[in-house]
Design an enzyme around this catalytic site. Structure first.
Site, PDB file in Angstrom:
ATOM      1  CD  GLU A 197      -3.101   0.908   2.036  1.00  0.00           C
ATOM      2  OE1 GLU A 197      -3.515  -0.264   2.090  1.00  0.00           O
ATOM      3  OE2 GLU A 197      -3.722   1.879   2.491  1.00  0.00           O
ATOM      4  NE  ARG A 198      -2.477   5.006  -0.365  1.00  0.00           N
ATOM      5  CZ  ARG A 198      -3.466   5.294  -1.213  1.00  0.00           C
ATOM      6  NH1 ARG A 198      -3.247   5.442  -2.506  1.00  0.00           N
ATOM      7  NH2 ARG A 198      -4.692   5.445  -0.760  1.00  0.00           N
ATOM      8  CG  ASN A 240      -5.358  -0.118   5.861  1.00  0.00           C
ATOM      9  OD1 ASN A 240      -5.921   0.450   6.788  1.00  0.00           O
ATOM     10  ND2 ASN A 240      -4.831   0.538   4.845  1.00  0.00           N
ATOM     11  CD  GLU A 321      -7.808   6.225   6.062  1.00  0.00           C
ATOM     12  OE1 GLU A 321      -7.036   5.274   5.885  1.00  0.00           O
ATOM     13  OE2 GLU A 321      -7.633   7.355   5.578  1.00  0.00           O
ATOM     14  NE  ARG A 366      -8.437  13.295   7.312  1.00  0.00           N
ATOM     15  CZ  ARG A 366      -7.921  12.764   6.222  1.00  0.00           C
ATOM     16  NH1 ARG A 366      -8.523  12.897   5.052  1.00  0.00           N
ATOM     17  NH2 ARG A 366      -6.799  12.062   6.260  1.00  0.00           N
ATOM     18  CE  LYS A 390      -1.247   8.714   8.841  1.00  0.00           C
ATOM     19  NZ  LYS A 390      -1.976   8.621   7.564  1.00  0.00           N
ATOM     20  CG  ASP A 395      -3.251  11.022   5.216  1.00  0.00           C
ATOM     21  OD1 ASP A 395      -2.196  10.539   5.614  1.00  0.00           O
ATOM     22  OD2 ASP A 395      -4.124  10.370   4.615  1.00  0.00           O
ATOM     23  CD  GLU A 417       1.992   6.597  10.974  1.00  0.00           C
ATOM     24  OE1 GLU A 417       1.541   6.035  11.989  1.00  0.00           O
ATOM     25  OE2 GLU A 417       1.398   6.584   9.879  1.00  0.00           O
ATOM     26  CD  GLU A 423      -0.789   8.018   0.494  1.00  0.00           C
ATOM     27  OE1 GLU A 423      -0.274   7.678   1.566  1.00  0.00           O
ATOM     28  OE2 GLU A 423      -2.016   7.964   0.284  1.00  0.00           O
ATOM     29  CG  HIS A 551      -6.847  15.911   0.852  1.00  0.00           C
ATOM     30  ND1 HIS A 551      -7.597  15.414  -0.181  1.00  0.00           N
ATOM     31  CD2 HIS A 551      -6.810  14.932   1.783  1.00  0.00           C
ATOM     32  CE1 HIS A 551      -7.999  14.189   0.120  1.00  0.00           C
ATOM     33  NE2 HIS A 551      -7.535  13.859   1.302  1.00  0.00           N
ATOM     34  CD1 TRP A 572     -10.951  10.513   2.888  1.00  0.00           C
ATOM     35  CD2 TRP A 572     -11.882   8.752   1.890  1.00  0.00           C
ATOM     36  NE1 TRP A 572     -10.754   9.426   3.711  1.00  0.00           N
ATOM     37  CE2 TRP A 572     -11.317   8.322   3.121  1.00  0.00           C
ATOM     38  CE3 TRP A 572     -12.521   7.808   1.084  1.00  0.00           C
ATOM     39  CZ2 TRP A 572     -11.375   6.998   3.563  1.00  0.00           C
ATOM     40  CZ3 TRP A 572     -12.568   6.478   1.529  1.00  0.00           C
ATOM     41  CH2 TRP A 572     -12.000   6.083   2.754  1.00  0.00           C
TER      42      TRP A 572
END
Ligand code: BDP
Length: 729
Positions: A197-198, A240, A321, A366, A390, A395, A417, A423, A551, A572
């Site tokens: 992932e990513r 995930n 998520e 958010r 994070k 994000d 993190e 990404e 974003h 999103w």
């Protein structure tokens, strides 16, 4: 060392000599551990005079790893053999080992007796620190590399090799160092089917299908690379998580990886799925207060430690998520984390519980949600729980202010993190050095306990005297021959490790170290390329998300621009974040808007509160301002936006020129690869600029100043571009 062993090591010196530079393709596989001959004659002379023989004292797997490293590195760097011996007979002996084996500090018999001052020097170094120091042993001049454990010796040796590779002074120097952060972990977002992932550097390194019986030699090289920069943990599977990772079959596979990592001081961690007691355990619930569930985790922990005795602990993405979590049972994050912490505690394991939580059904910005969720829980976590936060509140965007949780949970150890994989920063096709991004965040002042309460101080535990501390970096490593896809993406892995060890290092010095080790010690190469690296993140911010925008990427795979993304889950979409309208652009996070600002200390609020005085880098993160808003530069906001997007493209063009100019100073293979990638980056920088400016122009209704030339593409064409097979998704 036993005689037979000495012989074996000597035997392997010979092929190692043959394996010096010219026989290697410069394909990037060797990373920063190239060990080519020192090309400065004076330095070479110096090193040869102080390192003639080596004694590695002790018989452990870690010391065997040290021997193996030295057996390749020293002949390569010095161009002559450096035999391993058993006693000091001449000047120039390198003495490596745990302090109580080397010197008469413990009751055990030792070879070398007491060395004045050593006890004191080692007392502050903890389990992992090291000391490199000249000593005289029975009249001969030696250099010792030691620590309170074998791992100290390991890190000391890698430090020494770094000095030699970077051709730094070595004779007569004393160096001691200990890590500021305890748990320095890579987070692999690797799936069991080997997709990442990513991940943009091929497939997962972990060949689960062939484990545990086939041990890919890359596992060991991976461990060497990590140990060389002080990384001491690897969480091997995606946050995930697939619950199968916790089955007996996969635990045995993980144990085989852990066996490879162990000599290099690396513990294995695992991401877990909160619902595992149901999916693989056959229980009816995963409620953390249910005695059956608690028992299941306890037994699972026992099973894990039965096969991986030094298992690091669990990394958990819960109620985030779509992942299951304690809130599915009306329990808090603390109740969930503490259940796991209780299961791990008897074995010394920790829980790294992620604070990356937000919910589309909660009608709150958010950026505010993690803080709202977690600050009330401060003080209610068991003492083997770390909360992993994070760097910014959304994000991993090209630029974010620091996360307001830093400094806001004094009773809880907070881990950092960072995302090493790019990404949101151009995947593995863009050259973006993240040392500057990491530093910007670490140096931010939270003012939690007055001025100087930096994020770095929160994370390393010094601000509140926490017993535990940690830093996580989302890995950018895959099966690509050069590990990270882009040759310069190796620098981000390197910078992460170096900063996790010592957050006081500068992004500049880390870039220089990396360049010297990875490419060349020629200053006419280092100087311009270092400058290029240091400016590269700012260039990416400019061509992607200048002035605090964030974003704006395409939906789903996140490759390329998508400022027009709307519809579906609001948080999103891009329009949720940039809020462009006929009046202006930006997210009002002051009291008149979402008031995310109130989550920061008053001093920080004061920096961000006023659109006229806030640094332009954060303007549109916190404010919605008119298109004609007067910027400090004298331009209007619209003009500034046009200026910055164009500047970003120009900066990439400058990077291309810089690279062209060093053509003769770097091997052809990597030169061509970087050159091609820069060409892609330039094309994509223009793509970002054009897409964003044309799209925002539909709101601003203002001309793009003529000095930037005509835009040759049409917005509607750009909006039609699709990339169904973009990697990492
Ligand atoms: C986002 C990624 C997503 C991750 C998520 C996370 O797009 O793939 O699962 O972060 O950190 O940035 O959990």
């Amino acid at each position: 060392m036993k005689k037979s062993q000495t012989f074996k090591v000597l035997l392997c010196l010979f092929p190692a000599l043959l394996l010096t530079a010219p026989l290697f393709a410069e394909d990037g596989y060797r990373l920063w551990l190239r060990y080519d001959l020192v090309d400065d004659p004076a330095r070479l002379e110096e090193y040869r005079s102080v390192i003639r023989e080596a004694i590695v004292l002790g018989e452990t797997d870690t010391l065997d790893a040290v021997r193996a490293e030295l057996a390749v590195a020293l002949p390569g760097l010095l161009g002559q053999s450096v035999p391993f011996v058993q006693d000091v007979v001449q000047n120039g002996t390198l003495l490596i080992g745990k302090r109580d084996t080397l010197f008469g500090i413990s009751e055990r018999d030792t070879l070398f007796g007491e060395v004045p001052g050593i006890e004191q020097a080692l007392s502050g170094l903890g389990e992992e620190g090291f000391l490199i120091r000249p000593v005289t042993v029975r009249g001969t001049e030696c250099v010792i590399v030691t620590g309170n454990s074998d791992r100290g010796g390991l890190y000391g040796v890698f430090h020494l090799l770094r000095l030699l590779q970077a051709q730094q002074p070595f004779k007569g120097i004393t160096i001691s160092s200990r890590p500021r952060i305890q748990r320095r972990v890579l987070n692999h977002w690797d799936n069991l089917d080997r997709t990442v992932e990513r991940g943009y550097a091929g497939f997962s390194l972990w060949d689960w299908h062939k484990l545990p019986d086939y041990i890919d030699p890359r596992y060991r090289d991976y461990a060497r690379a990590n140990a060389s920069i002080g990384i001491n943990g690897a969480s091997v599977n995606n946050v995930n998580a697939n619950p199968l990772s916790l089955t007996r079959e996969y635990l045995i596979k993980s144990a085989a990886l852990a066996n490879v990592f162990r000599p290099y001081g690396i513990r294995l961690y695992m991401s877990i799925k909160f619902s595992a007691p149901m999916t693989i355990g056959g229980l009816e619930t995963a409620d953390p207060l249910d005695p059956g569930v608690r028992h299941w985790w306890k037994k699972k922990a026992e099973e894990i430690y039965g096969v991986i005795p030094d298992f690091g602990g669990f990394l958990v993405k819960a109620n985030s998520e779509g992942q299951p979590g304690p809130q599915d049972y009306n329990r808090s994050h603390a109740e969930g984390a503490n259940m796991l912490a209780e299961a791990l505690a008897p074995h010394g394991g920790v829980v790294m519980w992620r604070a990356f939580v937000y919910d589309n059904n909660v009608p709150v910005d958010r950026a505010k949600q993690a803080y709202n969720e977690f600050t009330p829980l401060d003080g209610s976590f068991l003492d083997n729980v770390l909360i992993q936060v994070k760097n910014g509140p959304i994000d991993f965007q090209p630029r974010e202010p620091f996360h307001p949780l830093f400094g806001a949970m004094p009773q809880t150890p907070l881990m950092m993190e960072f995302q090493i994989t790019q990404e949101y920063l151009g995947f593995a096709t863009h050259l973006v050095y993240l040392g500057t991004l990491f530093k910007e965040c670490l140096e931010s002042d939270t003012f939690a306990k007055g001025p100087g309460s930096t994020v770095a101080g929160v994370v390393d535990g010094s601000l509140e005297n926490h017993r535990l501390s940690g830093m996580a970096g989302v890995s950018n490593i895959g099966t690509d021959r050069n590990w990270t896809g882009h040759p310069f993406a190796q620098a981000n892995w390197f910078a992460y490790g170096r900063l996790a060890w010592d957050n006081s290092l500068g992004a500049e010095e880390i870039a220089e170290e990396w360049l010297r080790m990875t490419f060349s010690n020629d200053v006419s190469f280092i100087q311009p390329v270092q400058t290029m690296m240091l400016g590269s993140r700012e260039a990416a911010v400019n061509y992607m998300t200048p002035l605090g925008l964030h974003h704006l990427m395409a939906r789903g795979h996140h490759y390329g621009p998508g400022p027009w993304v709307s519809g579906g889950r609001a948080d999103w979409t891009s329009v949720y974040y940039h809020r462009a309208d006929e009046e202006g652009i930006g997210f009002d996070r002051t009291a008149s808007g979402s008031d995310a600002l109130e989550q920061y200390a008053p001093e920080v609020r004061a920096q961000f509160a006023d659109p006229r005085t806030i640094s332009p880098e954060h303007l549109l993160w916190f404010h919605h301002v008119d298109w004609d808003f007067a910027m400090q530069s004298g331009r209007t906001l619209w003009e500034e936006l046009c200026y910055r997007y164009n500047l970003g493209v120009k900066q990439v063009q400058q990077m291309q020129k810089t690279w062209e100019a060093v053509a003769g100073l770097v091997d052809g293979e990597r030169f061509q690869q970087v050159k091609s990638l820069l060409r892609i980056q330039e094309k994509e920088a223009r793509w970002w600029r054009d897409a964003c400016l044309l799209y925002f122009q539909t709101f601003s209704k203002r001309e793009i100043p003529a000095e930037y030339g005509p835009v040759k593409v049409k917005l509607e064409d750009l909006m039609k571009i699709e990339h169904p097979f973009a990697p990492g998704h």
